[in-house]
Scaffold this motif. Structure first.
Motif, mmCIF file in Angstrom:
data_model
loop_
_atom_site.group_PDB
_atom_site.id
_atom_site.type_symbol
_atom_site.label_atom_id
_atom_site.label_comp_id
_atom_site.label_asym_id
_atom_site.label_seq_id
_atom_site.Cartn_x
_atom_site.Cartn_y
_atom_site.Cartn_z
ATOM 1 N N VAL A 8 0.855 -1.190 0.000
ATOM 2 C CA VAL A 8 0.000 0.000 0.000
ATOM 3 C C VAL A 8 0.891 1.240 0.000
ATOM 4 C CG1 VAL A 8 -0.200 0.052 2.530
ATOM 5 C CG2 VAL A 8 -1.924 1.195 1.152
ATOM 6 N N ALA A 9 0.429 2.330 -0.658
ATOM 7 C CA ALA A 9 1.173 3.609 -0.644
ATOM 8 C C ALA A 9 0.197 4.772 -0.778
ATOM 9 C CB ALA A 9 2.191 3.657 -1.780
ATOM 10 N N TRP A 10 0.468 5.851 -0.026
ATOM 11 C CA TRP A 10 -0.339 7.085 -0.105
ATOM 12 C C TRP A 10 0.302 8.038 -1.117
ATOM 13 C CZ3 TRP A 10 -4.779 8.230 2.628
ATOM 14 C CH2 TRP A 10 -5.068 7.471 3.766
ATOM 15 N N SER A 11 -0.539 8.872 -1.741
ATOM 16 C CA SER A 11 0.006 9.959 -2.573
ATOM 17 C C SER A 11 0.424 11.110 -1.651
ATOM 18 C CB SER A 11 -1.041 10.461 -3.569
ATOM 19 O OG SER A 11 -2.129 11.034 -2.875
ATOM 20 N N ALA A 12 1.183 12.062 -2.217
ATOM 21 C CA ALA A 12 1.705 13.171 -1.400
ATOM 22 C C ALA A 12 0.571 14.005 -0.799
ATOM 23 C CB ALA A 12 2.617 14.057 -2.247
ATOM 24 N N ASP A 13 -0.553 14.165 -1.538
ATOM 25 C CA ASP A 13 -1.666 14.990 -1.042
ATOM 26 C C ASP A 13 -2.692 14.172 -0.254
ATOM 27 O OD1 ASP A 13 -2.801 13.529 -3.028
ATOM 28 O OD2 ASP A 13 -3.310 15.235 -4.327
ATOM 29 N N SER A 14 -2.404 12.869 -0.014
ATOM 30 C CA SER A 14 -3.283 11.958 0.750
ATOM 31 C C SER A 14 -4.659 11.772 0.111
ATOM 32 C CB SER A 14 -3.463 12.451 2.198
ATOM 33 O OG SER A 14 -2.206 12.616 2.803
ATOM 34 N N LYS A 15 -4.755 12.040 -1.202
ATOM 35 C CA LYS A 15 -6.069 11.870 -1.864
ATOM 36 C C LYS A 15 -6.173 10.516 -2.571
ATOM 37 C CE LYS A 15 -7.130 16.734 -2.583
ATOM 38 N NZ LYS A 15 -7.185 17.837 -3.531
ATOM 39 N N VAL A 16 -5.037 9.871 -2.771
ATOM 40 C CA VAL A 16 -5.025 8.632 -3.557
ATOM 41 C C VAL A 16 -4.301 7.539 -2.783
ATOM 42 C CG1 VAL A 16 -4.090 7.574 -5.666
ATOM 43 C CG2 VAL A 16 -5.106 9.847 -5.774
ATOM 44 N N LEU A 17 -4.834 6.294 -2.875
ATOM 45 C CA LEU A 17 -4.158 5.118 -2.302
ATOM 46 C C LEU A 17 -3.842 4.137 -3.426
ATOM 47 C CD1 LEU A 17 -6.316 4.462 0.876
ATOM 48 C CD2 LEU A 17 -3.841 4.695 0.894
ATOM 49 N N LEU A 18 -2.644 3.566 -3.377
ATOM 50 C CA LEU A 18 -2.294 2.503 -4.329
ATOM 51 C C LEU A 18 -2.275 1.182 -3.570
ATOM 52 C CD1 LEU A 18 0.747 4.027 -6.274
ATOM 53 C CD2 LEU A 18 -1.672 4.216 -6.816
ATOM 54 N N PHE A 19 -2.953 0.184 -4.117
ATOM 55 C CA PHE A 19 -2.911 -1.154 -3.509
ATOM 56 C C PHE A 19 -2.192 -2.101 -4.459
ATOM 57 C CE2 PHE A 19 -7.028 0.288 -1.420
ATOM 58 C CZ PHE A 19 -6.394 0.583 -0.223
ATOM 59 N N GLY A 20 -1.148 -2.772 -3.949
ATOM 60 C CA GLY A 20 -0.430 -3.757 -4.746
ATOM 61 C C GLY A 20 -0.977 -5.141 -4.454
ATOM 62 N N ARG A 23 5.569 10.115 -12.665
ATOM 63 C CA ARG A 23 5.375 11.457 -12.123
ATOM 64 C C ARG A 23 4.122 11.502 -11.243
ATOM 65 N NH1 ARG A 23 7.845 11.328 -16.629
ATOM 66 N NH2 ARG A 23 9.632 12.688 -17.047
ATOM 67 N N HIS A 24 3.118 10.696 -11.620
ATOM 68 C CA HIS A 24 1.865 10.580 -10.847
ATOM 69 C C HIS A 24 1.227 9.264 -11.232
ATOM 70 C CE1 HIS A 24 0.133 11.797 -14.678
ATOM 71 N NE2 HIS A 24 0.995 12.788 -14.682
ATOM 72 N N GLN A 25 0.106 8.933 -10.580
ATOM 73 C CA GLN A 25 -0.458 7.594 -10.783
ATOM 74 C C GLN A 25 -0.979 7.362 -12.208
ATOM 75 O OE1 GLN A 25 -1.758 9.939 -8.899
ATOM 76 N NE2 GLN A 25 -3.970 10.064 -9.058
ATOM 77 N N ASN A 26 -1.236 8.440 -12.958
ATOM 78 C CA ASN A 26 -1.771 8.263 -14.325
ATOM 79 C C ASN A 26 -0.725 8.537 -15.395
ATOM 80 O OD1 ASN A 26 -4.311 7.863 -13.159
ATOM 81 N ND2 ASN A 26 -4.633 10.071 -13.014
ATOM 82 N N ASP A 27 0.561 8.586 -15.020
ATOM 83 C CA ASP A 27 1.634 8.927 -15.965
ATOM 84 C C ASP A 27 1.657 7.907 -17.107
ATOM 85 O OD1 ASP A 27 3.847 9.793 -17.234
ATOM 86 O OD2 ASP A 27 5.184 9.799 -15.488
ATOM 87 N N GLN A 28 1.444 8.408 -18.333
ATOM 88 C CA GLN A 28 1.425 7.515 -19.505
ATOM 89 C C GLN A 28 2.830 7.228 -20.032
ATOM 90 O OE1 GLN A 28 -1.448 6.014 -20.695
ATOM 91 N NE2 GLN A 28 -2.209 6.899 -18.789
ATOM 92 N N ASN A 29 3.783 8.018 -19.542
ATOM 93 C CA ASN A 29 5.131 7.896 -20.097
ATOM 94 C C ASN A 29 6.156 7.795 -18.957
ATOM 95 O OD1 ASN A 29 7.139 7.866 -21.936
ATOM 96 N ND2 ASN A 29 7.129 10.062 -22.344
#
Length: 1108
Positions: free
Chosen positions: A162-174, A240-246
């Motif tokens: 699990v990881a939080w984004s810098a602004d605490s608005k997004v969570l990533l679950f592995g 760069r962010h969770q939606n980075d396409q490149n």
């Protein structure tokens, strides 16, 4: 960037470690392992030695606490740095939150679901929330005080990260299957992350680590990649962010177990194992990368199985959990600097903008060489000394002729033809990029990734030789005669290469260049001595070694970067310490070490005396040792030896000094001079004073620029002090205070030093304008300081004082300019007149146009009026009156504006008449001069309407208001007579208003004939719409069906209606024609009033000037 292992801590009973985490703020290290092992350690440096700072200082465990509470293997440890809490969990799913109390760690909270095992825990950036993920898909988000915020079961999913984004608005679950899902902070599914790094990967994979750098210490550059995701197969992507396409993609080529960013997100450490080429077993390694995927280096770690890694808060150390040990490695960063050519005190001399990326930079006495991966740029710089005009011309000419050139690394320049500044070369690629460069005097060395070394000549760049090495150079360095090259490769191994040696290789061929036998490991910095080709210093781990002829002296503990090595002294800079607090650098961070031969010689001189020491130095000569001997001989006043030694170290000043000493008479005098030579000035001064030589003491302090002491000495002595010297001392002390902006103190000394220039400056800075005014008054006329003081007054808006100062130095023009600048126009006009200056007209015009641009028309009128430019003022006034009339505002206001305009015109007439009268004084009668004035006015004034009919506007509105007033008061007949006058003013008042009023008055006075004419006029007006005309027609019909359109009292109106040439004057009080011979005429506006009427008035009804 270099890495080397520095310390190892063993865990008791060989308990294997599973996880490790280093608290970035307080420095605690938590490690968890099998059998419920949980320890908190803290490393602290304790040293009294000022030179042992940073990584070189020895570190000991200041805390080593075992935390009891877990029974199973501890698998997750994570810090909450903001609230000083430690959260841990074991294989049984038990979670414990620990807190620090009085220097020890205690359980604060416990939680156990008893269903599944915790796979990962993560605190958000501000430490307020924790997200816990269990293997069975359960997710819990709790607050720092232990309250549950929300929970969720992700059905049929095995979670592992699990990881939080810098602004605490997004969570990533592995997930266990390698997928990563993006959720919002309330647990709602957003998307499945695209994993570009797994393209073309087959077989089962699992996530080795997710680390999202929160940007707490800022980013390396804007929009920098900060989310690192790594899989066990070595594939990695940095987003760069969770939606980075490149994203940045990396294949580490290793089996990964753990990843982590350093404290500023500039280096990503990837830990794991790699198949060794030579051996069958796997090797533990840590690879380091930039956020853009550039490989920085590799650290090999002993042991069987590495399980975790964690960075220290300053980014200079890393902790590795291997088997039942914690290994610590030190990191030696490359500190990046900007390329600006500066002199020795840091003043920029010559900046350059180049179109290649200067990845590698080196500098000689004449050239700066910067290289990218494909090409290198050479710039032959010049340091400006005192040049003659001729030399400057030559420099500017040759500046264009090949002082800057670019060469591609694959080119083979001959050195004969000048290179060109062609940046297109820098764009062409190469299969073997540049990895390091170095240069000295006439040699440039370029290292390439394949191990090839290219040697060029300078200043005409020509390729002389290519050498082949079996390592990739990271740092190259040439000794002072360019015979040997030191190479530090990317794994920190230092080797030496003799560039000119001729040897026979294995095939029997003769080749140039030989690799020397010496090899050292874990080296991260080295410097050759500038004055000896066989001396160099190198940094190995936290020790510095000095080598002479490839033999080492005993090491010195330090972690500084070597800055300079000459005169048997090494200068080190503790860059790590400086950059911890870059805004407040400390001199203690620059360290000087003397090498052994210098230390030995100094000891020898002290122990055995000068003669034996001079023999030793004779056998081991070096300019620095001779200088040491010379200084020792001076101390003992052995002038012969001192002179010989100064000759040997080519110190001309020293030789002259010894000669001067020889000419002195007394021993004590020589002693005092020697003491001064060694910089012990207090002692020298005391000796001079004891000899009763106050003049020499003063001379010494003068040389040092210690003016306070000079003043003291001048005042203490008996006899008269030198006045000019006293004055000089007072002024110098004044300067001292002024430089530090202590103006009040400076004033006292400048007054005593009679320094008027600096006094003026101090008064100005202190805003003591009274003092400045007194100073200006005390100065003689035409003093060179007066214009300066006047300017100071102008700057603060003190017009009167500025004018006085300008006039005192005979600069009336400057005085007028300052009045204009400060908008004191009347003063400016007065001055211009009194000094008969011609340019007042253009000045006014300029200022008026400036005011008009800002829509300050009334200010412009006032300006012209004050300056007696009545005609221009009137023009502007008429313009305002016309505009107000168009707006249909109150008629009284419009009348006032027209009256003001007309009054200005009258003043203008008066001015012209007076001017003529002045010209023709004494010759002609008043009538002639008035006539001449009118003629001149005719020529001068372009706008006839203004001068001839100045009063028309005022008359129009006067009668317009008067008619209405009479009508309202019930005097319909007089109102009609007044209204009839308005027919002459259709150009000023709209016809519709005039004839409507006339029709109304005529109707009221039953003069239906006049009324009928008014209606005819109204119906024929083109300005009216057809509806309005229809309304007038209907009204006329209504009136004239009842009343015949004929006037009753025709005779009275006749004269008014017909008008004509012999028009009678009109009484402006009643609007009636004046038929009598006796009437009153206004002296200002020249309008008449009936004699019997004027008795009721104190002021003229039209222009409001008083009835005299």
């Amino acid at each position: 960037m270099f890495f080397y292992l520095s310390k190892k801590i063993a865990i008791p009973n060989n308990v294997k470690l599973k996880c490790i985490s280093w608290n970035k703020d307080q420095g605690f290290i938590a490690c968890g392992g099998e059998d419920g092992l949980l320890k908190v350690l803290k490393l602290e440096t304790q040293t009294d030695d000022a030179k042992l700072k940073g990584l070189a200082a020895p570190s000991n465990l200041s805390m080593n606490q075992t935390l009891e509470g877990h029974s199973g293997s501890v698998q997750v440890v994570t810090w909450n740095e903001q609230y000083q809490k430690l959260t841990t969990s074991d294989q049984n799913g038990l979670i414990i939150v620990w807190m620090l109390y009085k220097g020890s760690w205690y359980e604060e909270m416990i939680n156990n679901r008893n269903k599944s095992v915790v796979r990962s825990m993560s605190w958000n950036a501000d430490g307020q929330k924790i997200c816990i993920v269990y293997e069975d898909g359960a997710v819990i988000v709790g607050s720092v005080d232990g309250n549950r915020i929300w929970g969720k079961d992700l059905k049929g999913i095995q979670l592992c990260h699990v990881a939080w984004s810098a602004d605490s608005k997004v969570l990533l679950f592995g997930m266990a299957n390698g997928e990563i899902h993006v959720y919002d902070n309330q647990g709602n599914f957003i998307a499945k992350m695209k994993l570009n790094c797994l393209v073309n990967v087959t077989g089962a994979i699992s996530i080795a680590g997710i680390h999202w750098y929160h940007g707490t210490e800022g980013y390396v550059e804007p929009d920098c990649p900060c989310l690192a995701i790594c899989f066990d197969n070595g594939r990695c992507q940095i987003m760069r962010h969770q939606n980075d396409q490149n994203p940045v993609l990396i294949d580490t080529g290793m089996y990964v177990v753990s990843i982590q960013w350093n404290h500023i997100g500039s280096v990503l450490a990837v830990a794991g194992t790699q198949k060794a080429v030579t051996q069958d077993k796997d090797v533990n390694i840590v690879q380091f990368y930039t956020p853009f995927g550039e490989h920085l280096g590799t650290l090999k770690v002993p042991g069987k199985q590495m399980s975790a890694l964690s960075w220290e808060g300053g980014g200079l150390k890393i902790a590795l959990a291997v088997d039942s040990y914690i290994y610590f490695a030190n990191i030696r960063p490359d500190y990046k600097f900007v390329l600006v050519l500066c002199n020795s005190i840091g003043t920029p001399l010559d900046p350059k903008y180049i179109d290649i990326v200067p990845l590698f930079v080196t500098m000689t006495k004449t050239h700066v060489i910067a290289a990218s991966k494909e090409a290198f740029y050479t710039w032959q710089y010049r340091v400006a000394k005192k040049l003659t005009a001729l030399e400057i011309n030559q420099i500017t000419r040759s500046r264009k002729e090949g002082r800057e050139r670019i060469y591609h690394v694959d080119d083979t320049p001959s050195g004969s033809v000048d290179g060109v500044l062609d940046y297109s070369k820098a764009i062409q690629g190469t299969r073997d990029p540049i990895c390091a460069i170095t240069a000295f005097d006439r040699t440039l060395i370029v290292g390439r990734e394949s191990g090839t070394i290219q040697r060029y000549s300078l200043p005409n760049v020509g390729l002389i030789q290519k050498y082949s090495l079996n390592c990739r150079a990271y740092q190259l360095s040439l000794n002072c005669n360019s015979s040997r090259l030191a190479i530090i490769d990317i794994s920190g191994v230092l080797t030496f290469f003799d560039l000119d040696a001729r040897v026979t290789d294995s095939t029997g061929q003769q080749v140039i260049g030989e690799l020397l036998k010496l090899e050292r490991k874990d080296v991260w910095d080295m410097k050759w001595a500038k004055d000896n080709p066989d001396l160099f210093a190198m940094m190995e781990k936290t020790r510095m070694y000095v080598f002479r002829n490839l033999d080492p002296e005993e090491p010195i503990q330090t972690s500084g970067y070597i800055c300079n090595f000459e005169d048997l002294e090494i200068k080190l800079v503790l860059l790590d310490e400086i950059l911890k607090n870059a805004d407040l650098p400390n001199k203690d961070y620059i360290i000087h070490f003397e090498i052994r031969s210098l230390r030995d010689s100094r000891a020898l001189i002290e122990m055995v005396g000068i003669e034996d020491a001079s023999q030793f130095i004779e056998d081991n000569p070096h300019p620095r040792l001779w200088r040491l001997l010379a200084e020792a001989a001076l101390q003992k006043l052995d002038l012969y030896t001192a002179e010989q030694a100064f000759v040997r170290c080519k110190d001309y000043q020293g030789i002259k000094f010894v000669k001067r000493l020889g000419n002195l008479q007394t021993e004590s005098m020589k002693q005092a001079e020697v003491v001064a030579y060694f910089g012990r000035f207090e002692e020298a001064e005391r000796m001079y004073l004891d000899m009763d030589r106050r003049d020499l003491a003063i001379g010494l302090r003068l040389k040092l620029g210690d003016w306070f002491r000079v003043l003291q000495l001048l005042k203490t002595g008996s006899g008269d002090a030198d006045d000019s010297l006293l004055e000089q001392a007072h002024n110098a002390i004044g300067d001292y205070f002024a430089d530090r902006q202590k103006w009040l103190n400076a004033v006292q000394y400048y007054v005593q030093g009679r320094n008027q220039e600096r006094l003026a400056e101090c008064y100005y800075m202190l805003e003591d304008y009274e003092g400045l005014e007194n100073l200006a008054n005390s100065l003689p006329e035409n003093h060179k300081l007066l214009p300066e003081i006047a300017q100071m007054f102008v700057r603060v808006g003190m017009c009167e004082q500025a004018v006085t100062a300008f006039l005192k130095c005979n600069q009336p023009k400057a005085a007028v300019d300052s009045c204009v600048h400060l908008n004191q126009w009347n003063k400016a006009v007065e001055l211009a007149k009194s000094h008969s200056m011609k340019e007042i007209g253009p000045l006014l015009a300029r200022y008026a146009s400036h005011l008009l641009e800002k829509n300050k028309t009334l200010d412009a009128i006032e300006l012209y009026r004050k300056a007696n430019y009545f005609f221009d003022a009137a023009k502007l006034m008429f313009k305002i009156a016309d505009e107000e009339a168009k707006k249909r505002t109150k008629p009284l206001r419009v009348k006032k504006l027209y009256v003001l305009s007309a009054l200005l015109i009258e003043q203008y007439h008066e001015q012209v008449k007076n001017a003529q009268r002045g010209k023709g004084q004494g010759k002609n009668s008043e009538a002639t001069s008035a006539l001449a004035g009118l003629l001149e006015e005719e020529v001068l004034s372009p706008a006839g309407r203004l001068t001839d009919n100045a009063w028309r506007g005022a008359e129009a509105y006067h009668f317009f208001i008067l008619a209405q007033r009479q009508l309202y008061e019930g005097y319909a007949d007089t109102a009609l007579k007044t209204a009839l006058h308005l027919r002459d003013y259709e150009d000023i008042i709209p016809a519709v208003e005039i004839y409507s009023l006339l029709a109304l008055c005529a109707c009221a006075s039953r003069a239906f004939g006049t009324c009928s004419k008014a209606f005819i006029k109204l119906e024929s007006l083109e300005t009216l719409s057809s509806e309005q005309k229809q309304q007038y027609e209907d009204l006329a019909l209504e009136i004239f069906t009842k009343h015949t359109p004929k006037d009753n009292r025709k005779s009275e109106l006749d004269s008014l209606l017909e008008g004509g040439e012999g028009k009678l004057p009109t009484c402006i009080a009643t609007g009636s024609p004046i038929t009598e011979y006796q009437f009153w005429m206004c002296s200002v506006c020249k309008h008449c009033v009936l004699a019997q009427e004027i008795r009721n008035y104190s002021f003229c009804p039209l222009c409001h000037s008083s009835v005299g």
